[in-house]
Write an enzyme that holds these catalytic residues in place. Structure first.
Site, PDB file in Angstrom:
ATOM      1  N   GLU A   1      38.752  13.470  20.384  1.00 28.57           N
ATOM      2  CA  GLU A   1      39.289  13.878  19.086  1.00 28.57           C
ATOM      3  C   GLU A   1      40.032  15.197  19.227  1.00 28.57           C
ATOM      4  OE1 GLU A   1      37.489  13.288  14.852  1.00 28.57           O
ATOM      5  OE2 GLU A   1      36.721  15.168  15.656  1.00 28.57           O
TER       6      GLU A   1
ATOM      7  N   ASP B   1      27.636  12.613  15.744  1.00 31.53           N
ATOM      8  CA  ASP B   1      28.649  12.865  16.776  1.00 31.53           C
ATOM      9  C   ASP B   1      28.771  11.673  17.725  1.00 31.53           C
ATOM     10  OD1 ASP B   1      28.921  16.120  16.465  1.00 31.53           O
ATOM     11  OD2 ASP B   1      26.876  15.405  16.154  1.00 31.53           O
TER      12      ASP B   1
ATOM     13  N   ASP C   1      33.463  13.068  21.087  1.00 31.75           N
ATOM     14  CA  ASP C   1      33.562  13.931  19.919  1.00 31.75           C
ATOM     15  C   ASP C   1      33.187  15.331  20.408  1.00 31.75           C
ATOM     16  OD1 ASP C   1      33.811  14.914  17.337  1.00 31.75           O
ATOM     17  OD2 ASP C   1      31.782  14.334  16.771  1.00 31.75           O
TER      18      ASP C   1
END
Length: 169
Positions: A67, A140, A7
């Site tokens: 991501e 996260d 992330d």
């Protein structure tokens, strides 16, 4: 297959490593790379790069799932996250590990079966799928584990295997 989910960010970069075998997942490691706000930005990028290199060296992932960037407001933040993401991608490239990108919608759909799932629902399902006692913190880190699970689902699909064989993915 060992999958490193990431992330991206520049203050907190969540990471999660899973071993995916069919429809089962084993968490191998997870955590966050953090950089302090008062540190010069170039030094923060260096810290991210060095820590990411260390994680890749330690866990030797078969794939890295990250991501895709999604921003709808602060351009300065978007640029800083994009620069940090570039450092992460460079680290993967140097290590020779293939990188796969997923949107938040793809991650939600893969983990919960519903693209409009809440963050809480994704975190709880990630916890269940990985048989963890609690949701990993910070958020996260839980997101990174969900991204790794998403790649496991996507990588195993027949379409994905077809595209890989054809050199398209």
């Amino acid at each position: 297959m060992i999958i490193l989910g990431i992330d991206p960010g520049y203050a907190i970069i969540g990471y999660g490593i899973i071993n995916a075998k069919g429809n089962s997942y084993e968490p191998i490691g997870f955590g966050a790379i953090t950089t302090a706000a008062g540190v010069p930005f170039n030094r923060r990028l260096q810290i991210i790069f060095e820590e990411m290199n260390s994680i890749i060296e330690q866990y030797k992932p078969d794939a890295i799932a990250i991501e895709k960037l999604y921003f709808n407001s602060n351009q300065k933040t978007a640029i800083c996250v994009a620069e940090a993401r570039g450092v992460i991608l460079l680290s993967a490239q140097i290590a020779g590990v293939n990188v796969y990108e997923y949107t938040p919608l793809q991650v939600k759909s893969a983990v919960t079966g519903y693209g409009q799932a809440t963050k809480s629902q994704v975190m709880k399902m990630t916890q269940r799928l990985l048989k963890l006692k609690e949701v990993p913190k910070p958020d996260d880190t839980a997101d990174a584990l969900a991204i790794a699970i998403c790649h496991s689902h996507s990588n195993g699909s027949q379409l994905s295997q077809f595209l890989i064989k054809r050199g398209i993915k």
